[in-house]
Write a protein that holds these residues in place. Structure first.
Motif, mmCIF file in Angstrom:
data_model
loop_
_atom_site.group_PDB
_atom_site.id
_atom_site.type_symbol
_atom_site.label_atom_id
_atom_site.label_comp_id
_atom_site.label_asym_id
_atom_site.label_seq_id
_atom_site.Cartn_x
_atom_site.Cartn_y
_atom_site.Cartn_z
ATOM 1 N N GLU A 179 2.387 51.039 58.244
ATOM 2 C CA GLU A 179 2.252 51.996 57.133
ATOM 3 C C GLU A 179 3.195 51.626 55.989
ATOM 4 O O GLU A 179 2.832 51.661 54.822
ATOM 5 N N ASP A 180 4.433 51.242 56.346
ATOM 6 C CA ASP A 180 5.422 50.879 55.320
ATOM 7 C C ASP A 180 4.933 49.716 54.477
ATOM 8 O O ASP A 180 4.985 49.727 53.252
ATOM 9 N N ALA A 181 4.441 48.705 55.207
ATOM 10 C CA ALA A 181 3.981 47.507 54.499
ATOM 11 C C ALA A 181 2.796 47.843 53.600
ATOM 12 O O ALA A 181 2.662 47.298 52.505
ATOM 13 N N ASP A 183 2.275 50.454 51.856
ATOM 14 C CA ASP A 183 2.720 50.997 50.567
ATOM 15 C C ASP A 183 3.034 49.885 49.589
ATOM 16 O O ASP A 183 2.891 50.011 48.383
ATOM 17 N N ASN A 184 3.508 48.783 50.148
ATOM 18 C CA ASN A 184 3.927 47.662 49.320
ATOM 19 C C ASN A 184 2.775 46.769 48.880
ATOM 20 O O ASN A 184 2.947 45.878 48.075
ATOM 21 N N MET A 185 1.615 46.998 49.488
ATOM 22 C CA MET A 185 0.549 46.018 49.321
ATOM 23 C C MET A 185 -0.306 46.231 48.082
ATOM 24 O O MET A 185 -1.039 45.330 47.688
ATOM 25 N N GLY A 186 -0.197 47.397 47.485
ATOM 26 C CA GLY A 186 -1.018 47.709 46.326
ATOM 27 C C GLY A 186 -0.986 46.599 45.300
ATOM 28 O O GLY A 186 -1.995 46.195 44.740
ATOM 29 N N ARG A 187 0.201 46.054 45.123
ATOM 30 C CA ARG A 187 0.369 45.030 44.095
ATOM 31 C C ARG A 187 -0.466 43.784 44.388
ATOM 32 O O ARG A 187 -0.779 43.007 43.525
ATOM 33 N N TYR A 188 -0.761 43.594 45.661
ATOM 34 C CA TYR A 188 -1.557 42.419 46.015
ATOM 35 C C TYR A 188 -3.056 42.677 45.871
ATOM 36 O O TYR A 188 -3.829 41.756 45.698
ATOM 37 N N PHE A 189 -3.429 43.932 45.984
ATOM 38 C CA PHE A 189 -4.856 44.229 45.859
ATOM 39 C C PHE A 189 -5.294 44.130 44.413
ATOM 40 O O PHE A 189 -6.397 43.741 44.092
ATOM 41 N N ASP A 190 -4.407 44.550 43.552
ATOM 42 C CA ASP A 190 -4.731 44.552 42.139
ATOM 43 C C ASP A 190 -3.481 44.106 41.403
ATOM 44 O O ASP A 190 -2.707 44.895 40.903
ATOM 45 N N PRO A 191 -3.262 42.817 41.372
ATOM 46 C CA PRO A 191 -1.918 42.323 41.141
ATOM 47 C C PRO A 191 -1.385 42.398 39.716
ATOM 48 O O PRO A 191 -2.127 42.231 38.755
#
Ligand SMILES: Nc1nc2c(ncn2[C@@H]2O[C@H](COP(=O)(O)OP(=O)(O)O)[C@@H](O)[C@H]2O)c(=O)[nH]1
Ligand SMILES: [Mg+2]
Length: 271
Positions: A179-181, A183-191
């Motif tokens: 779950e923590d990771a 939160d951080n992943m948004g930037r990779y989906f739409d960078p």
């Protein structure tokens, strides 16, 4: 209804076959008709048996045994053999004249980049009146660090530009991400290019700074990579990814009603 298909691509182990099985299962539950086509001559086993299977024409195992090829050369041989036997392929697909196919492809990157086999297959499918969407799978582990992510994005982009068909990128194995990771992943989906370059700079030597920024900008400028996260354990997530693939080939609204849809030209108007 017309002919529709998803060409499911991505590196070995990225979850292509699992994606295909998941879509089959999802569609079966939704009483929606789709057929699996296996284009991997090295595939082992399928939960949903493929309706069309390259292994009926040729298998990698036989090629390696009989011709003494290694796995990569053998795979290329299999596809050259397929290209020499297009009648077989066309005939096999001929039974699916009004259908939606999911094509499970092998992972060897050579097929997408060095030699244009997948491009030829995409063209053929279009000639045979299929609306084709490329579904490029990358696994969530690819975004553990930015350098890996760049490599993944480059491979997705290479496939996209090689094939010149509507394309979506799917980030597979999201069930393995904490779950923590997430939160951080948004930037990779739409960078965001600055954040990406910053991240990359942290893990690479200083001399790569300009290159990191250039790649990040490239990713941004061409909107090359938006990834659709896929958690196969979450039906909503599966439905979400499938709806994007459907949209890309304009499969949709007119399929749902019980009444026959009005006559429509379902030509190549997806762009
Ligand atoms: N937990 C999890 N494992 C997955 C998922 N997708 C694939 N795998 C596993 O990853 C491995 C490779 O998957 P596969 O679908 O065969 O990849 P392919 O080589 O791209 O066809 C297998 O062991 C799968 O069980 C996923 O969404 N979640
Ligand atoms: Mg596979």
């Amino acid at each position: 209804m017309g002919r529709y298909c998803q060409l499911v691509m991505g590196p070995a182990g990225s979850g292509k076959s699992t994606y295909c099985q998941t879509i089959m299962q999802h569609c079966e539950a939704a009483k929606r008709r789709v057929h699996l086509v296996n284009l991997d001559p090295a595939a082992e086993r399928f939960e949903y048996p493929p309706s069309v299977d390259i292994r009926e024409l040729i298998t990698l195992e036989d090629v390696m045994e009989e011709l003494g090829y290694g796995p990569n050369g053998g795979l290329i041989y299999c596809f050259e053999f397929l290209m020499d036997n297009l009648d077989w392929f066309e005939e096999q697909l001929g039974d699916y004249d009004d259908d939606y196919l999911i094509l499970d492809c092998p992972g060897q990157i050579e097929l997408y980049t060095h030699i244009p086999i997948m491009r030829q297959i995409a063209r053929l499918l279009q000639q045979w009146n299929f609306q084709v969407v490329g579904v490029y799978c990358l696994e969530s582990q690819f975004i553990e660090d930015t350098a890996k992510y760049f490599a993944g994005v480059m491979s997705a982009t290479s496939a996209m530009s090689m094939l010149e068909i509507p394309h979506i990128n799917v980030m597979t194995k999201m069930d393995l991400v904490s779950e923590d990771a997430k939160d951080n992943m948004g930037r990779y989906f739409d960078p965001d290019p600055l954040l990406l370059a910053d991240d990359a700079n942290r893990s690479t030597s200083e001399k790569f700074r300009e290159l990191n920024m250039a790649i990040a900008n490239l990713i941004d400028e061409f909107s090359m990579v938006s990834f659709l996260p896929l958690n196969i354990k979450d039906e909503d997530s599966v439905a979400y990814v499938l709806s994007h693939a459907d949209n890309a080939i304009q499969w949709g609204e007119d399929q749902e009603p019980k009444e026959p849809p009005p006559d429509q030209d379902e030509g190549d108007d997806y762009e």
